[in-house]
Design an enzyme around this catalytic site. Structure first.
Site: not given
Length: 663
Positions: A554, A302, A550
């Protein structure tokens, strides 16, 4: 007295499991544990109750209660280590569901009514107040709110929404009330989809469990065949006189072949590896992740909060104050005023701008009477700030009005570049924003061109006696890379790992980070389902995929990935779903974790080799293969000691992981 409770109370699970497996015509490690401990125990009971019978046969009446108890103790230790290595999954779903509000305000004939979220119907009009979580997916009907969509996109900066824009359940209204239309409710919302995706991705069995089951089934079947063959050979060639030796040989085979070392080989190394990781700031919840991380081929990251700090920072500012010589230094008075305005602001960028302004004038004047403006020593106490949705902040100080916001705000307030320096400007001659007035326009144009991927914020002043305002400063804000991001990605690249970046941010922001890090494979505007689909695509290509994220957005991708890694400062849901959590947000620990995993995998292979090698050598000797040539018959007590020693060797080999250097 001591062995009986150990074998039949603490070890009853093995006998129950072996009986159930027998009923289904199967045999596993529990079968071998039950047979070896059961035979050793009941043989010892027979020797204790009938000592003369064994003496007449010329055999010593040894007791093997301690062997049975030690076997149970070691196997239970292995089970304990395995249980501690397993992760929780129920809490993940509960936390995701906790992000959804229980009630919502529905407008019925323009009158607000509070109802349960489950009672909302498609087409209902909802009123969402500041600070509330949005109950369902829908579209804005009126209002211009700032929506914190980190639940869905993972992005730190709230999004400015206009009439007609889509909003999602679980996201937060940051500033002003608005009305919306419910388009998707119940199981059809984005948040419900995330919950469903996490459940599905967590349903698969860990590969390590399947491997151990296959090895145990073949090993146990082989040992049982060898034990029966041993008994029949002694009976066939020795006759009734050697029957007792045959029984002892069977007991010895079952004891020495008891899979203590095999049962400890994997969990012991994994638990030591997990402990070593914890001391390095790598928290590992699922032992399978530690084992599989060594074989990772691709890592998907990410952007926000993983590669970047996850919060906006003023990266550069341009000051255009007329009343001071800019070449002599920053206009500290204007910077102090900017800090005073932003301290009381609720704008999402206020903290970043305040920190920047403080760094400009070099001292944090936290008290109002410490801010020394040229025209009013205690001016800060009279600042009246008003939040302008979608535009910025308006602050009144005496006869002057100050604006901090975007280009649209500057245009609406008729802010120009140093307009006061031009004699031909008058109220009758309106001036567009950034109309060329002096050389400052060139500086601003260059500044904007150099920061096309940044969020631009303007700071301006407007006097009550003048219809035109003056631009004082231009600031470029952006999320910045973590200090160790570039080095970590280079280390991973050198290890032959493919790097991918998925982000819910826009294309420009994604391209900037990709160019800074050298990541060639990236996608912008990714929703949770998109990230999950990307992971599945890589897996269908035979890749072993690690996902690093995080945010709650996700969670589904983390659960689907072969190896999931979360950052400790991110969402708690992401941390719970992930098998590994990096403490302190240091990306360098990811590369360290891969090296640790490879060492752990090497230790596991060594443990399994020695466990099988021990059995390969010990079982034939226990069966009496040396007796016809040397007259040597392995004592079951020595077999029990050898079994215990093999387990100790496996544990000692695993403990070496604590002191191995990660080169």
């Amino acid at each position: 007295m001591l062995a009986t409770p150990v074998v039949f109370i603490f070890g009853r699970r093995f006998f129950i499991s072996a009986f159930r497996q027998l009923r289904h015509g199967k045999a596993g490690m529990d079968t071998l544990v039950a047979l070896s401990t059961g035979v050793a125990y009941f043989y010892s009971v027979a020797v204790m109750l009938l000592p003369t019978f064994w003496a007449k046969k010329g055999l010593p009446g040894h007791l093997y209660f301690e062997s049975a108890a030690v076997v149970i103790a070691f196997i239970l230790l292995g089970k304990l280590l395995e249980m501690r290595a397993k992760g929780r999954t129920a809490a993940d779903i509960k936390k995701l569901m906790g992000a959804q509000p229980a009630t919502a305000t529905v407008l019925v004939n323009d009158q607000p009514q509070i109802i349960a979220v489950r009672d909302i119907q498609v087409g209902d009009q909802l009123l969402v107040k500041p600070g509330e979580a949005i109950a369902v997916d829908g579209a804005i009907l009126s209002g211009r709110p700032l929506i914190n969509e980190s639940m869905v996109t993972g992005e730190a900066i709230p999004s400015q929404k206009e009439s007609g824009d889509s909003v999602y359940a679980g996201t937060i209204n940051e500033n002003t009330a608005f009305t919306m239309r419910a388009d998707k409710v119940g199981r059809n919302t984005v948040m419900a989809s995330i919950i469903r995706l996490v459940r599905e991705a967590q349903g698969s069995k860990a590969p390590i469990e399947q491997l151990v089951d296959k090895i145990a089934a073949r090993f146990v079947a082989g040992v049982l065949c060898i034990a029966l063959l041993t008994f029949f050979i002694w009976w066939a060639f020795g006759g009734p006189a050697e029957l007792s030796r045959g029984i002892i040989a069977v007991v010895t085979v079952l004891v020495i072949a008891c899979p203590c070392a095999l049962g400890l080989a994997t969990p012991a190394a994994l638990m030591v590896g997990i402990g070593r990781g914890a001391t390095m700031g790598i928290l590992i919840k699922d032992a399978a992740h530690l084992q599989k991380l060594a074989g990772v081929t691709d890592i998907v990251l990410d952007k926000t909060g993983t590669l970047t700090l996850g919060k906006p920072v003023v990266q550069e500012g341009l000051w255009l104050d007329d009343d001071r010589d800019i070449n002599a230094g920053y206009p500290k008075s204007a910077a102090r005023l900017l800090a005073a305005i932003e301290r009381s602001s609720q704008h999402p960028l206020a903290e970043a701008i305040t920190s920047y302004a403080i760094s400009v004038y070099g001292k944090d004047y936290s008290k109002n009477n410490d801010i020394d403006f040229d025209h009013n020593a205690n001016a800060a106490s009279y600042i009246n700030s008003v939040f302008l949705p979608g535009l910025g902040v308006e602050a009144t100080l005496g006869n002057d009005v100050y604006y901090v916001g975007n280009a649209r705000l500057m245009a609406e307030k008729n802010i120009v570049v140093n307009a006061g320096s031009e004699k031909d400007v008058s109220p009758e001659k309106p001036v567009d924003f950034l109309t060329p007035m002096r050389h400052d326009l060139t500086a601003i144009t260059s500044f904007l061109q150099a920061h096309t991927t940044h969020t631009i914020v303007y700071f301006a002043q407007k006097s009550a006696k003048d219809n035109r305002g003056t631009l004082l400063s231009v600031m470029a804000l952006a999320d910045i890379l973590k200090p160790d991001a570039l080095l970590t990605l280079q280390r991973l690249g050198h290890q032959g790992i493919g790097l991918h970046m998925l982000t819910g941010d826009n294309e420009a922001a994604a391209a900037l980070v990709a160019s800074q890090t050298g990541i060639n494979r990236y996608l912008a505007g990714q929703l949770p389902a998109d990230k999950l689909a990307y992971i599945k695509t890589l897996q269908t290509q035979g890749k072993s995929v690690a996902m690093i994220g995080d945010g709650i957005n996700d969670s589904a991708a983390l659960a689907q990935a072969d190896i999931s890694i979360a950052m400790s400062k991110g969402s708690h849901v992401a941390m719970d779903v992930a098998g590994m959590t990096i403490v302190g947000d240091q990306l360098s620990k990811i590369a360290d974790g891969i090296l640790l995993s490879r060492l752990t995998g090497k230790t596991i292979r060594e443990n399994l080799f020695w466990a099988f090698f021990y059995n390969l050598i010990g079982i034939p000797i226990a069966a009496g293969i040396l007796y016809p040539f040397t007259g040597f018959m392995l004592n079951p007590m020595i077999a029990g000691a050898a079994m215990a020693l093999s387990s100790i060797c496996v544990l000692a080999a695993s403990l070496r992981l604590r002191y191995r250097k990660l080169k």
